[in-house]
Design a protein around this motif. Sequence first.
Motif, PDB file in Angstrom:
ATOM      1  N   ARG A  39       0.559   2.768   3.697  1.00 25.80           N
ATOM      2  CA  ARG A  39       0.820   3.883   2.768  1.00 25.80           C
ATOM      3  C   ARG A  39      -0.482   4.530   2.328  1.00 25.80           C
ATOM      4  NH1 ARG A  39       5.716   3.832  -0.369  1.00 25.80           N
ATOM      5  NH2 ARG A  39       7.071   2.224   0.442  1.00 25.80           N
ATOM      6  N   MET A  40      -1.544   3.738   2.327  1.00 27.08           N
ATOM      7  CA  MET A  40      -2.851   4.267   1.902  1.00 27.08           C
ATOM      8  C   MET A  40      -3.621   4.869   3.088  1.00 27.08           C
ATOM      9  SD  MET A  40      -3.926   1.108  -0.608  1.00 27.08           S
ATOM     10  CE  MET A  40      -5.322   1.921  -1.374  1.00 27.08           C
ATOM     11  N   GLY A  41      -2.990   4.839   4.252  1.00 31.47           N
ATOM     12  CA  GLY A  41      -3.621   5.470   5.420  1.00 31.47           C
ATOM     13  C   GLY A  41      -4.176   4.499   6.441  1.00 31.47           C
ATOM     14  N   ALA A  42      -3.965   3.187   6.235  1.00 30.17           N
ATOM     15  CA  ALA A  42      -4.478   2.207   7.204  1.00 30.17           C
ATOM     16  C   ALA A  42      -3.700   2.319   8.510  1.00 30.17           C
ATOM     17  CB  ALA A  42      -4.345   0.797   6.624  1.00 30.17           C
ATOM     18  N   LYS A  43      -4.386   2.030   9.610  1.00 29.26           N
ATOM     19  CA  LYS A  43      -3.734   2.071  10.921  1.00 29.26           C
ATOM     20  C   LYS A  43      -3.602   0.623  11.415  1.00 29.26           C
ATOM     21  CE  LYS A  43      -4.110   6.577  12.789  1.00 29.26           C
ATOM     22  NZ  LYS A  43      -5.021   7.445  12.078  1.00 29.26           N
ATOM     23  N   VAL A  44      -2.398   0.087  11.252  1.00 34.58           N
ATOM     24  CA  VAL A  44      -2.177  -1.324  11.599  1.00 34.58           C
ATOM     25  C   VAL A  44      -0.922  -1.446  12.439  1.00 34.58           C
ATOM     26  CG1 VAL A  44      -1.921  -3.662  10.653  1.00 34.58           C
ATOM     27  CG2 VAL A  44      -3.031  -1.908   9.277  1.00 34.58           C
ATOM     28  N   THR A  45      -0.993  -2.238  13.502  1.00 37.78           N
ATOM     29  CA  THR A  45       0.235  -2.588  14.229  1.00 37.78           C
ATOM     30  C   THR A  45       0.341  -4.102  14.244  1.00 37.78           C
ATOM     31  OG1 THR A  45      -0.999  -2.413  16.278  1.00 37.78           O
ATOM     32  CG2 THR A  45       0.411  -0.564  15.752  1.00 37.78           C
ATOM     33  N   ILE A  46       1.585  -4.565  14.106  1.00 40.15           N
ATOM     34  CA  ILE A  46       1.788  -6.019  14.004  1.00 40.15           C
ATOM     35  C   ILE A  46       2.748  -6.475  15.086  1.00 40.15           C
ATOM     36  CG2 ILE A  46       2.768  -7.844  12.537  1.00 40.15           C
ATOM     37  CD1 ILE A  46       1.744  -6.022  10.182  1.00 40.15           C
ATOM     38  N   ASP A  47       2.361  -7.532  15.771  1.00 40.68           N
ATOM     39  CA  ASP A  47       3.266  -8.140  16.734  1.00 40.68           C
ATOM     40  C   ASP A  47       3.257  -9.631  16.437  1.00 40.68           C
ATOM     41  OD1 ASP A  47       4.826  -8.852  18.800  1.00 40.68           O
ATOM     42  OD2 ASP A  47       3.389  -8.392  20.395  1.00 40.68           O
ATOM     43  N   ASN A  48       4.335 -10.071  15.782  1.00 38.83           N
ATOM     44  CA  ASN A  48       4.482 -11.487  15.451  1.00 38.83           C
ATOM     45  C   ASN A  48       3.298 -11.971  14.607  1.00 38.83           C
ATOM     46  OD1 ASN A  48       5.720 -13.935  15.438  1.00 38.83           O
ATOM     47  ND2 ASN A  48       5.172 -14.484  17.523  1.00 38.83           N
ATOM     48  N   ARG A  49       2.427 -12.850  15.122  1.00 39.60           N
ATOM     49  CA  ARG A  49       1.327 -13.392  14.317  1.00 39.60           C
ATOM     50  C   ARG A  49       0.028 -12.601  14.476  1.00 39.60           C
ATOM     51  NH1 ARG A  49       1.750 -18.636  12.114  1.00 39.60           N
ATOM     52  NH2 ARG A  49       3.835 -19.469  12.402  1.00 39.60           N
ATOM     53  N   ILE A  50       0.090 -11.508  15.261  1.00 39.29           N
ATOM     54  CA  ILE A  50      -1.145 -10.749  15.522  1.00 39.29           C
ATOM     55  C   ILE A  50      -1.083  -9.361  14.884  1.00 39.29           C
ATOM     56  CG2 ILE A  50      -2.560  -9.703  17.363  1.00 39.29           C
ATOM     57  CD1 ILE A  50      -1.993 -12.183  18.971  1.00 39.29           C
ATOM     58  N   ALA A  51      -2.138  -9.000  14.195  1.00 41.36           N
ATOM     59  CA  ALA A  51      -2.231  -7.644  13.632  1.00 41.36           C
ATOM     60  C   ALA A  51      -3.443  -6.957  14.245  1.00 41.36           C
ATOM     61  CB  ALA A  51      -2.389  -7.727  12.114  1.00 41.36           C
ATOM     62  N   VAL A  52      -3.240  -5.726  14.668  1.00 40.54           N
ATOM     63  CA  VAL A  52      -4.354  -4.947  15.213  1.00 40.54           C
ATOM     64  C   VAL A  52      -4.671  -3.846  14.203  1.00 40.54           C
ATOM     65  CG1 VAL A  52      -5.134  -3.489  17.134  1.00 40.54           C
ATOM     66  CG2 VAL A  52      -3.620  -5.451  17.568  1.00 40.54           C
ATOM     67  N   ILE A  53      -5.912  -3.853  13.728  1.00 47.17           N
ATOM     68  CA  ILE A  53      -6.311  -2.886  12.698  1.00 47.17           C
ATOM     69  C   ILE A  53      -7.331  -1.921  13.299  1.00 47.17           C
ATOM     70  CG2 ILE A  53      -7.337  -2.602  10.401  1.00 47.17           C
ATOM     71  CD1 ILE A  53      -6.612  -5.527   9.830  1.00 47.17           C
ATOM     72  N   LYS A  54      -6.937  -0.646  13.339  1.00 45.80           N
ATOM     73  CA  LYS A  54      -7.862   0.360  13.852  1.00 45.80           C
ATOM     74  C   LYS A  54      -8.520   1.008  12.636  1.00 45.80           C
ATOM     75  CE  LYS A  54      -7.775   3.873  17.308  1.00 45.80           C
ATOM     76  NZ  LYS A  54      -7.120   5.115  17.585  1.00 45.80           N
ATOM     77  N   GLY A  55      -9.801   0.804  12.501  1.00 48.00           N
ATOM     78  CA  GLY A  55     -10.487   1.289  11.299  1.00 48.00           C
ATOM     79  C   GLY A  55     -10.415   2.804  11.137  1.00 48.00           C
ATOM     80  N   VAL A  56     -10.198   3.259   9.903  1.00 42.59           N
ATOM     81  CA  VAL A  56     -10.224   4.704   9.612  1.00 42.59           C
ATOM     82  C   VAL A  56     -11.438   4.966   8.706  1.00 42.59           C
ATOM     83  CG1 VAL A  56      -7.719   4.978   9.795  1.00 42.59           C
ATOM     84  CG2 VAL A  56      -8.716   4.434   7.577  1.00 42.59           C
ATOM     85  N   ARG A  57     -11.795   6.253   8.526  1.00 39.70           N
ATOM     86  CA  ARG A  57     -12.985   6.548   7.737  1.00 39.70           C
ATOM     87  C   ARG A  57     -12.795   6.184   6.267  1.00 39.70           C
ATOM     88  NH1 ARG A  57     -16.360   9.912   5.565  1.00 39.70           N
ATOM     89  NH2 ARG A  57     -14.778  11.339   4.798  1.00 39.70           N
ATOM     90  N   LYS A  58     -11.615   6.541   5.729  1.00 43.52           N
ATOM     91  CA  LYS A  58     -11.346   6.275   4.314  1.00 43.52           C
ATOM     92  C   LYS A  58      -9.853   6.078   4.093  1.00 43.52           C
ATOM     93  CE  LYS A  58     -14.452   7.876   0.719  1.00 43.52           C
ATOM     94  NZ  LYS A  58     -14.810   6.523   0.425  1.00 43.52           N
ATOM     95  N   LEU A  59      -9.484   5.256   3.134  1.00 42.59           N
ATOM     96  CA  LEU A  59      -8.079   5.184   2.718  1.00 42.59           C
ATOM     97  C   LEU A  59      -7.889   6.185   1.583  1.00 42.59           C
ATOM     98  CD1 LEU A  59      -7.463   1.311   2.590  1.00 42.59           C
ATOM     99  CD2 LEU A  59      -6.999   2.872   4.479  1.00 42.59           C
ATOM    100  N   THR A  60      -6.615   6.481   1.301  1.00 40.87           N
ATOM    101  CA  THR A  60      -6.320   7.424   0.218  1.00 40.87           C
ATOM    102  C   THR A  60      -5.513   6.700  -0.859  1.00 40.87           C
ATOM    103  OG1 THR A  60      -6.042   8.996   2.000  1.00 40.87           O
ATOM    104  CG2 THR A  60      -5.414   9.753  -0.193  1.00 40.87           C
ATOM    105  N   GLY A  61      -5.878   6.903  -2.099  1.00 39.00           N
ATOM    106  CA  GLY A  61      -5.151   6.288  -3.211  1.00 39.00           C
ATOM    107  C   GLY A  61      -3.662   6.629  -3.162  1.00 39.00           C
ATOM    108  N   SER A  62      -2.802   5.643  -3.399  1.00 34.95           N
ATOM    109  CA  SER A  62      -1.343   5.838  -3.309  1.00 34.95           C
ATOM    110  C   SER A  62      -0.655   4.914  -4.314  1.00 34.95           C
ATOM    111  CB  SER A  62      -0.833   5.457  -1.913  1.00 34.95           C
ATOM    112  OG  SER A  62      -1.645   5.982  -0.922  1.00 34.95           O
ATOM    113  N   ASN A  63       0.668   4.961  -4.330  1.00 30.34           N
ATOM    114  CA  ASN A  63       1.438   3.996  -5.119  1.00 30.34           C
ATOM    115  C   ASN A  63       1.873   2.864  -4.203  1.00 30.34           C
ATOM    116  OD1 ASN A  63       1.236   5.644  -7.309  1.00 30.34           O
ATOM    117  ND2 ASN A  63       3.261   6.569  -7.062  1.00 30.34           N
ATOM    118  N   VAL A  64       1.450   1.643  -4.525  1.00 27.47           N
ATOM    119  CA  VAL A  64       1.788   0.492  -3.671  1.00 27.47           C
ATOM    120  C   VAL A  64       2.288  -0.661  -4.532  1.00 27.47           C
ATOM    121  CG1 VAL A  64       0.205   1.048  -1.763  1.00 27.47           C
ATOM    122  CG2 VAL A  64      -0.646  -0.231  -3.725  1.00 27.47           C
TER     123      VAL A  64
END
Length: 418
Positions: A339-364
């Motif tokens: 929700r804050m702009g992170a780029k993450v994909t999850i497959d079972n026990r593995i998460a792939v995080i593609k770094g972005v320049r900045k996240l954006t403040g949100s309601n979480v």
Amino acid sequence: MKSYIVEGGNILSGEIEVSGSKNASLPILAASILNANTTKLYNIPRIQDTKITLKILKLLGCEVKSKKGKIVIDSKNIYITEIPEELMREMRSSIILAGALIGRFKKVKFSYPGGCDIGSRPIDLHLKAFRKLGIKIEEKSGFITCTCDKIVGNEISLDFPSVGATENIMLASIFCEGVTYIKNSALEPEIVDLQKFLNKMGAKIEGAGTSIIKITGVKNLKEVSYNVMPDRIEAGTLLCAAAVTGGNLKLKNIETEHIEAIIDKLRDMGCELEVEKRQVELKSIRKIKAIDIKTMPYPGFPTDLQSIFSAVLTVAKGTSIITENIFESRYKCMSELKRMGAKVTIDNRIAVIKGVRKLTGSNVKATDLRGGAALLIAALSAKGKTKIDNIEYILRGYESLDKKLNKLGAKVYIKDNK
Ligand code: UD1
């Protein structure tokens, strides 16, 4: 319900002391049941989980006094051996009280424990070990009753080096007839702290910190005074807070030996760290680099810091691969980070995080203790304002985290949504 309001974008720098360890305090508080005498404890963090444990101890019949960083527990007059169901549900580590009660009174009744929803969290290893110690276990309508005439020392091989099961066996075996060996025991520093505490109380335990622990039954214990070890997970969290904002931080009151895996990962991420025995200084000298993390039992990378490091890696240069080997549901906070702009994909026990320049403040929303802290770390470097709901999860395990972060330059406020 309370929320954190975080104004992101401030660099965190300065000097701060780490509080006492939550995960060491909880079994040590439970162990105060065993001596039927006075226990004086220092460095117990003032957090919800220790408050609940003290509440249970009082309900069982302990006298509890706390003043100026010292907690005094007198367990002489315990008259109840049933752990209240509603408090058992509030906290998974309440299961540790079972080992102490059965150790002293040869009986205990409790219900299935609650706690953070980070995976199935069964207690089969605890119960299997209890049976090996000659304890009879009856399960009925969600309640477990354990009874025995005496605890008989035995050899217990754990299928997995469970922290809680290792601690419960140590507590239950203190007065055993003969000797108990725990094989494939957990190696965590909190187990070593528990051994130190119990031995100071008159127990005879050796081997904590190795994969075989030997507990020789004793007849009596005595009064004790003890200073609980520093919180290595809080240390890792604060280092991440400085790293994600590009700050410089000196952490004091820590055992750097306990955080070697954490220091290695921060160095891999491009941070510079100067390490002494009781303090560490982190300098952010370049943009965070992507790294891979696999969670493992100690001395591997701790599962409790997986979400928090993941939050930092959402803004790293490159792609990080996370493998969660301990708790299968520890990726819940990732959907909030998205929700804050992170780029993450999850497959079972593995998460792939593609770094972005900045996240954006949100309601979480916080979904568990460490996942909640991860959102706070993410919010510190995000652009704009973040509102984190359900922070009760975070308050369970961190002492004055908002105040500590603000002392370093953050802008974090608690909003009470009564
Ligand atoms: C403790 C810590 C927690 C940390 C965890 C792993 C405390 C209060 N909590 O939790 O912060 O994340 O260690 O380092 O110290 N398991 C079973 N059967 C059992 C017991 C455990 O299958 O009877 C499994 C669990 O589901 C999990 C793994 O073993 O997959 C590790 O659990 P365990 O080491 O027991 O963690 P806790 O003691 O609950």
